[in-house]
Every structure is written in structure tokens, then in C-alpha cells.
Scaffold this motif. Structure first.
Motif, PDB file in Angstrom:
ATOM      1  N   ALA A 258     -47.924 -25.964 -62.193  1.00  0.00           N
ATOM      2  CA  ALA A 258     -46.913 -26.730 -61.462  1.00  0.00           C
ATOM      3  C   ALA A 258     -47.439 -28.092 -61.027  1.00  0.00           C
ATOM      4  N   GLU A 259     -48.709 -28.137 -60.656  1.00  0.00           N
ATOM      5  CA  GLU A 259     -49.304 -29.398 -60.200  1.00  0.00           C
ATOM      6  C   GLU A 259     -49.551 -30.379 -61.345  1.00  0.00           C
ATOM      7  N   ALA A 260     -49.712 -29.864 -62.564  1.00  0.00           N
ATOM      8  CA  ALA A 260     -50.063 -30.714 -63.704  1.00  0.00           C
ATOM      9  C   ALA A 260     -48.854 -31.173 -64.513  1.00  0.00           C
ATOM     10  N   ALA A 261     -47.741 -30.468 -64.405  1.00  0.00           N
ATOM     11  CA  ALA A 261     -46.589 -30.739 -65.259  1.00  0.00           C
ATOM     12  C   ALA A 261     -45.852 -32.009 -64.846  1.00  0.00           C
ATOM     13  N   ASP A 262     -45.104 -32.575 -65.791  1.00  0.00           N
ATOM     14  CA  ASP A 262     -44.270 -33.740 -65.511  1.00  0.00           C
ATOM     15  C   ASP A 262     -43.060 -33.373 -64.666  1.00  0.00           C
ATOM     16  N   ALA A 263     -42.618 -32.126 -64.783  1.00  0.00           N
ATOM     17  CA  ALA A 263     -41.447 -31.670 -64.040  1.00  0.00           C
ATOM     18  C   ALA A 263     -41.537 -30.167 -63.836  1.00  0.00           C
ATOM     19  N   ARG A 264     -40.863 -29.695 -62.791  1.00  0.00           N
ATOM     20  CA  ARG A 264     -40.802 -28.269 -62.501  1.00  0.00           C
ATOM     21  C   ARG A 264     -39.362 -27.796 -62.592  1.00  0.00           C
ATOM     22  N   LEU A 265     -39.188 -26.601 -63.143  1.00  0.00           N
ATOM     23  CA  LEU A 265     -37.875 -25.969 -63.168  1.00  0.00           C
ATOM     24  C   LEU A 265     -38.004 -24.674 -62.374  1.00  0.00           C
ATOM     25  N   ASP A 266     -37.612 -24.743 -61.111  1.00  0.00           N
ATOM     26  CA  ASP A 266     -37.812 -23.632 -60.184  1.00  0.00           C
ATOM     27  C   ASP A 266     -36.527 -22.924 -59.787  1.00  0.00           C
ATOM     28  N   HIS A 267     -35.367 -23.573 -59.985  1.00  0.00           N
ATOM     29  CA  HIS A 267     -34.135 -23.059 -59.411  1.00  0.00           C
ATOM     30  C   HIS A 267     -33.011 -22.848 -60.410  1.00  0.00           C
ATOM     31  N   HIS A 268     -33.240 -23.167 -61.679  1.00  0.00           N
ATOM     32  CA  HIS A 268     -32.177 -23.065 -62.677  1.00  0.00           C
ATOM     33  C   HIS A 268     -32.703 -22.395 -63.947  1.00  0.00           C
ATOM     34  N   GLY A 269     -31.760 -22.023 -64.815  1.00  0.00           N
ATOM     35  CA  GLY A 269     -32.122 -21.429 -66.089  1.00  0.00           C
ATOM     36  C   GLY A 269     -32.655 -22.461 -67.059  1.00  0.00           C
ATOM     37  N   LEU A 270     -33.099 -21.967 -68.200  1.00  0.00           N
ATOM     38  CA  LEU A 270     -33.722 -22.847 -69.188  1.00  0.00           C
ATOM     39  C   LEU A 270     -32.748 -23.847 -69.797  1.00  0.00           C
ATOM     40  N   ASP A 271     -31.455 -23.560 -69.757  1.00  0.00           N
ATOM     41  CA  ASP A 271     -30.497 -24.527 -70.291  1.00  0.00           C
ATOM     42  C   ASP A 271     -30.463 -25.816 -69.478  1.00  0.00           C
ATOM     43  N   ALA A 272     -31.053 -25.816 -68.274  1.00  0.00           N
ATOM     44  CA  ALA A 272     -31.143 -27.061 -67.510  1.00  0.00           C
ATOM     45  C   ALA A 272     -31.981 -28.110 -68.226  1.00  0.00           C
ATOM     46  N   LEU A 273     -32.839 -27.690 -69.145  1.00  0.00           N
ATOM     47  CA  LEU A 273     -33.607 -28.660 -69.936  1.00  0.00           C
ATOM     48  C   LEU A 273     -32.691 -29.516 -70.801  1.00  0.00           C
ATOM     49  N   LEU A 274     -31.497 -29.048 -71.066  1.00  0.00           N
ATOM     50  CA  LEU A 274     -30.536 -29.857 -71.822  1.00  0.00           C
ATOM     51  C   LEU A 274     -30.004 -30.996 -70.960  1.00  0.00           C
ATOM     52  N   TRP A 275     -29.728 -30.725 -69.697  1.00  0.00           N
ATOM     53  CA  TRP A 275     -29.342 -31.824 -68.794  1.00  0.00           C
ATOM     54  C   TRP A 275     -30.464 -32.854 -68.705  1.00  0.00           C
ATOM     55  N   ALA A 276     -31.704 -32.367 -68.631  1.00  0.00           N
ATOM     56  CA  ALA A 276     -32.839 -33.285 -68.561  1.00  0.00           C
ATOM     57  C   ALA A 276     -32.867 -34.228 -69.760  1.00  0.00           C
ATOM     58  N   GLN A 277     -32.359 -33.761 -70.892  1.00  0.00           N
ATOM     59  CA  GLN A 277     -32.328 -34.580 -72.102  1.00  0.00           C
ATOM     60  C   GLN A 277     -31.041 -35.392 -72.222  1.00  0.00           C
ATOM     61  N   GLY A 278     -30.216 -35.363 -71.186  1.00  0.00           N
ATOM     62  CA  GLY A 278     -28.988 -36.150 -71.196  1.00  0.00           C
ATOM     63  C   GLY A 278     -27.845 -35.519 -71.958  1.00  0.00           C
ATOM     64  N   ILE A 279     -27.912 -34.204 -72.193  1.00  0.00           N
ATOM     65  CA  ILE A 279     -26.896 -33.504 -72.982  1.00  0.00           C
ATOM     66  C   ILE A 279     -25.941 -32.774 -72.043  1.00  0.00           C
ATOM     67  N   PRO A 280     -24.658 -33.169 -71.976  1.00  0.00           N
ATOM     68  CA  PRO A 280     -23.702 -32.500 -71.090  1.00  0.00           C
ATOM     69  C   PRO A 280     -23.300 -31.130 -71.627  1.00  0.00           C
ATOM     70  N   ARG A 281     -22.762 -30.305 -70.764  1.00  0.00           N
ATOM     71  CA  ARG A 281     -22.440 -28.921 -71.134  1.00  0.00           C
ATOM     72  C   ARG A 281     -21.450 -28.847 -72.290  1.00  0.00           C
TER      73      ARG A 281
END
Length: 286
Positions: A258-281
Motif C-alpha cells: 500500500a505504501e509503494a503503490a501509485d494508488a490504493r483500491l480499498d473500498h470498491h470492486g475491481l471494476d473501479a479500475l475502469l473509472w481510473a482509466q476514464g471509461i464510464p459504465r
């Protein structure tokens, strides 16, 4: 300016958005990805935005440069990342040694033990187990993490290559990779004597360095630079590949990652990585 994607699925109303903007000096609203779920902010500094928003109000935030936002290579860990379980711990339960194995797994994932040595210790405790139990374990215990299949399917549909890399075993990784739709996988191999596990592995060990090499090889084969790669994992064995990616995620991770990563995903499912890439639902493949 950088993009900070603020994610609070089902809760991101105008009040929460305004409060988030107040917490980050110089931040401004760039637009909704999905109204009520995820929005982009323009922020001047990654460290300040992460410090202000990471974990705040159970939000996830991903800060990155606009260039190469949508990735062309996904490299993912499996256990406790793409699936919700540690396969070796679950298999050990059938052998009656889960507490011993799980304790070693936890220490290895925290970076307190050498991975190869920890793997050898755990696998040795499985010696004599009927290999048929693996199929039973898969059917009864192993379940994908919410959003895993949507993440993989959507990225593949948009032309990305997807690679599952695991310090676990091909007996689990191959069927999970097929079920989730990964293009390829890499994992360790459990040795057998007839129908029984010998308590050893065969071939080279897939450890942190092997995961990084797998990422670099895939990136080179595809002709991509590091900025086109997203990697995600949960433990110390994922450090090297997460650092090698243009965008490295820690998923429900041990502190060392967690300390080394560029970002943490602690509260959502893996599909949140799509929002991170600018991809809407509306563009997700579900």
C-alpha cells in the motif's frame, strides 16, 4: 495539471464532491465519469491529493497524468486480488493444516519472510494430499472478487492484453484465468507422485522478481512503454510488478505494498479500475 479520479460509488453527490474539492488546494472539477459514482478532478500535485482524499469518507482516489490514461496491458495477481481467497490456505484446510499454512502466508505477504522459502514450507505441509481435492477446493471455496470479470472483459474488448501472474499454482490459476477471460497466465506447478501431492513444486518459482519479468516481457512483446501498463496486487510478492507498471495498484493490500503503490483500491470492486482509466459504465462489458 493531473487527473484525480474520485470514486464513491452510489454516494458521490454534490455535497461530497464540494467537500473533496475544498480538501485539495488548487483542485477543480473536470467532469463526471458516472454521476453519483465517479468524477475527475484537476489537481496540481499527486502527493497532496492522495494525502487529502485517500480513505477519506470511504472514497478511493487515483491520481495520474492525462497521457496514456487508458491502459493496453493489465497484469494482475490472483489470490486475494482477482479472487477473494488464498488458494494454498484453502487447500491446506482439506489437509487439516490451514492454521499453520495461513500463518506463513500472512507473514510472506507482509514481506516478513522470503517468498520462495515460505512457499516451500507451505507446500511441504501438503505432502500426501490427494490431488483430486484441488478440484473440490476450486468448486467449493474459490470465488472471483467483485468486478474482476468486468475489468478483464472490458479491457480485452478495448484491445488490451490481460495477464494473470500468481505465486500460487497452475491447478488453480489456469481455471481462474479461463473463467475470468485472461489472455494468459503464469504460476507455480505442484509436483505429483501419481494421484498424490509430493509436497514440492517443479520448475522455476514465480516470486516477486518473476512477476516483474513477466510484466516486462509482455510489455516488450506488445511494443508498449511502461505508461501503458496497469498492475494490481495485494502483498509483498507484488511489489516489483506494481513498481514496474505505469499505474500500480494496491488492492486491500498489506502495508508494504500500500505504501509503494501509485494508488490504493480499498473500498470498491475491481471494476473501479475502469473509472481510473476514464471509461464510464456505459462502456463496460458486463
Amino acid at each position: 495539471m493531473l487527473i484525480a479520479t474520485l470514486i464513491a460509488a452510489g454516494r458521490l453527490d454534490d455535497r461530497l464532491l464540494a467537500a473533496a474539492l475544498e480538501r485539495v488546494p488548487g483542485a477543480s472539477f473536470s467532469g463526471w465519469l458516472d454521476e453519483g459514482d465517479a468524477a475527475d478532478l484537476a489537481v496540481p500535485d499527486a502527493a497532496t491529493a492522495r494525502a487529502a482524499l485517500e480513505g477519506w469518507q470511504d472514497c478511493d482516489v487515483v491520481v495520474q497524468a492525462p497521457a496514456e490514461r487508458e491502459k493496453k496491458l493489465l497484469v494482475a495477481d490472483m489470490d486475494s486480488t482477482m479472487i477473494g481467497q488464498e488458494c494454498i490456505d484453502e487447500l491446506a484446510d482439506y489437509a487439516g493444516v490451514k492454521p499453520q499454512v495461513a500463518a506463513i502466508t500472512e507473514r510472506a505477504m507482509r514481506g516478513e519472510l522470503d517468498f520462495a522459502a515460505a512457499l516451500a514450507q507451505r507446500v511441504a505441509l501438503l505432502a500426501g494430499l490427494d490431488a483430486a481435492i484441488i478440484g473440490r477446493c476450486l468448486a467449493e471455496r474459490i470465488r472471483p472478487t467483485p468486478g474482476a470479470e468486468t475489468l478483464v472483459s472490458t479491457m480485452r474488448a478495448r484491445g488490451a492484453f490481460t495477464l494473470l501472474v500468481s505465486g500460487g499454482f497452475t491447478d488453480f490459476v489456469a481455471p481462474v484465468a479461463a473463467a475470468l477471460g485472461f489472455d494468459n497466465f503464469r504460476a507455480n506447478v505442484l509436483a505429483r507422485d501419481g494421484d498424490w501431492l509430493t509436497g514440492t513444486t517443479t520448475g522455476a518459482i514465480v516470486d516477486s522478481e518473476a512477476k516483474r519479468i513477466a510484466l516486462e516481457e509482455a510489455r516488450a512483446r506488445l511494443g508498449l512503454d511502461a505508461g501503458a501498463v496497469v498492475a494490481i496486487g495485494d502483498g509483498a510478492n507484488d511489489l516489483s510488478m506494481v513498481r514496474a507498471a505505469g499505474l500500480g495498484f494496491a488492492f486491500r493490500a498489506k502495508p508494504v505494498l500500500a505504501e509503494a503503490a501509485d494508488a490504493r483500491l480499498d473500498h470498491h470492486g475491481l471494476d473501479a479500475l475502469l473509472w481510473a482509466q476514464g471509461i464510464p459504465r456505459r462502456d463496460w462489458v458486463i
